[in-house]
Design an enzyme around this catalytic site. Structure first.
Site, PDB file in Angstrom:
ATOM      1  N   PRO A   2     -24.890-108.551  66.582  1.00 12.60           N
ATOM      2  CG  PRO A   2     -23.354-110.191  66.108  1.00 12.60           C
ATOM      3  CD  PRO A   2     -23.627-108.749  65.901  1.00 12.60           C
ATOM      4  CD  GLU A   3     -27.928-105.260  71.110  1.00 13.72           C
ATOM      5  OE1 GLU A   3     -27.695-105.172  72.319  1.00 13.72           O
ATOM      6  OE2 GLU A   3     -28.471-104.363  70.455  1.00 13.72           O
ATOM      7  CG  HIS A  93     -15.705-108.903  54.880  1.00 15.48           C
ATOM      8  ND1 HIS A  93     -14.699-107.950  54.864  1.00 15.48           N
ATOM      9  CD2 HIS A  93     -16.655-108.439  54.042  1.00 15.48           C
ATOM     10  CE1 HIS A  93     -15.057-106.945  54.060  1.00 15.48           C
ATOM     11  NE2 HIS A  93     -16.244-107.220  53.545  1.00 15.48           N
ATOM     12  NE  ARG A 112     -20.772-102.179  59.275  1.00 18.03           N
ATOM     13  CZ  ARG A 112     -21.910-101.542  59.441  1.00 18.03           C
ATOM     14  NH1 ARG A 112     -22.182-101.006  60.602  1.00 18.03           N
ATOM     15  NH2 ARG A 112     -22.776-101.436  58.472  1.00 18.03           N
TER      16      ARG A 112
END
Length: 279
Positions: A2-3, A93, A112
């Site tokens: 995600p930017e 997650h 992550r």
DNA sequence: CGGGCGGCCTGGAGGC
DNA sequence: TGCCTCCAGGCCGCCC
């Protein structure tokens, strides 16, 4: 990953969906994010509170509550936010869950674990360590190329590194820095203080262009729930240089080169981005 | 103080 | 086929 465009899209979707909802419960399934999740503080500041609004600062999402406390989230590079019904089974997650009073929940999923979740007391948002030192928003209306030109006068570092420095300007990740520099015809290695005013004005316009283009494409991928995926948005993006090492430049046909700057892949066309380098 | 760099983390890709 | 290594990425904290 995600930017800024993805975060902006998520922000808009959340703004349309969660104001008015009350946080009934919070569950931290795994506190090991970029910084350990402080569940006590989350509960103290957010539990029982009703969402009033959602904002974005850099790549941080800020969820405001009635008593002026704020929930701050960062998606890192693999984070997603999901607005789901309470019956949905947990994913491996799914680390932090906010249960709303309408039998739905906001889930923070991040394989992550580069992301973060924290709560900020009333009035302390501007001094929060994650927010206090952020640079200008690239899409803010008041920003001009002249501002950036002035601030870069003493900075000798390569322009690409400066573009990716959140203390200078926020939200320009590796992909967009590469793309904007290509469209502006500027060599990524050019010392920042050698960029002319005209080039700064052009560069800022190109940064805004690639970000706005990505936002518009990301918006079309939003479906039935708050989809922070953004991946489909990426596939729609036409990347001119990023990831195209060895391939012909889309503009002149020269071979796109790849170098490493500050440990990051840097793609450019040596012909279109010749610039005024002395080295 | 400017600015480069290591490290965090895991899934996917590529090599053998 | 499986294992092993490498890489990606934002961002903080360390260090020169």
């Amino acid at each position: 990953m995600p930017e800024l465009p993805e975060v902006e899209t998520i922000c808009c979707a959340l703004q349309q969906n969660i104001p008015g909802l009350k946080v009934q419960d919070i569950r931290v399934r795994d506190a090991r994010l970029r910084w350990p999740v402080d569940e006590i503080r989350l509960r103290q500041l957010v539990l029982g509170q009703t969402v009033t609004g959602v904002h974005r600062r850099a790549k941080y999402l800020l969820i405001g509550f009635e008593q002026e406390s704020t929930l701050i989230l960062h998606l890192g590079m693999s984070g997603r936010l999901l607005l789901l019904s309470d019956s949905q089974p947990f994913h491996k997650h799914d680390h932090v869950i906010f249960y709303f009073d309408d039998a739905r929940q906001l889930r923070f999923r991040d394989p992550r674990r580069f992301g973060m979740v924290d709560a900020i007391p009333p009035g302390a948002a501007s001094t929060h360590p994650r927010l206090a030192h952020l640079g200008v928003e690239p899409l803010s209306t008041g920003l001009s190329g002249n501002d950036l030109f002035s601030r870069a006068q003493r900075l000798q570092r390569p322009i690409k590194n400066l573009l990716m420095d959140a203390g200078f300007i926020v939200g320009v990740g590796n992909i967009y820095a590469n793309e904007a520099l290509f469209h502006a015809g500027i060599d990524p290695r050019t010392p920042a203080n050698e960029i002319t005013l005209a080039d700064w004005q052009n560069l800022l316009a190109r940064v805004q262009e690639v970000l706005r283009d990505a936002i518009s494409k990301g918006g079309t991928t939003l479906n039935d729930f708050v989809n922070s995926n953004g991946e489909t948005g990426y596939f729609q993006l036409v990347l001119a240089v990023y990831g195209r090492e060895g391939q012909p430049c889309v503009r002149c046909g020269s071979t796109v080169e790849r170098i490493v700057m500050v440990g990051r892949s840097t793609f450019f066309c040596p012909a279109c981005q010749s610039g005024k380098r002395s080295g």
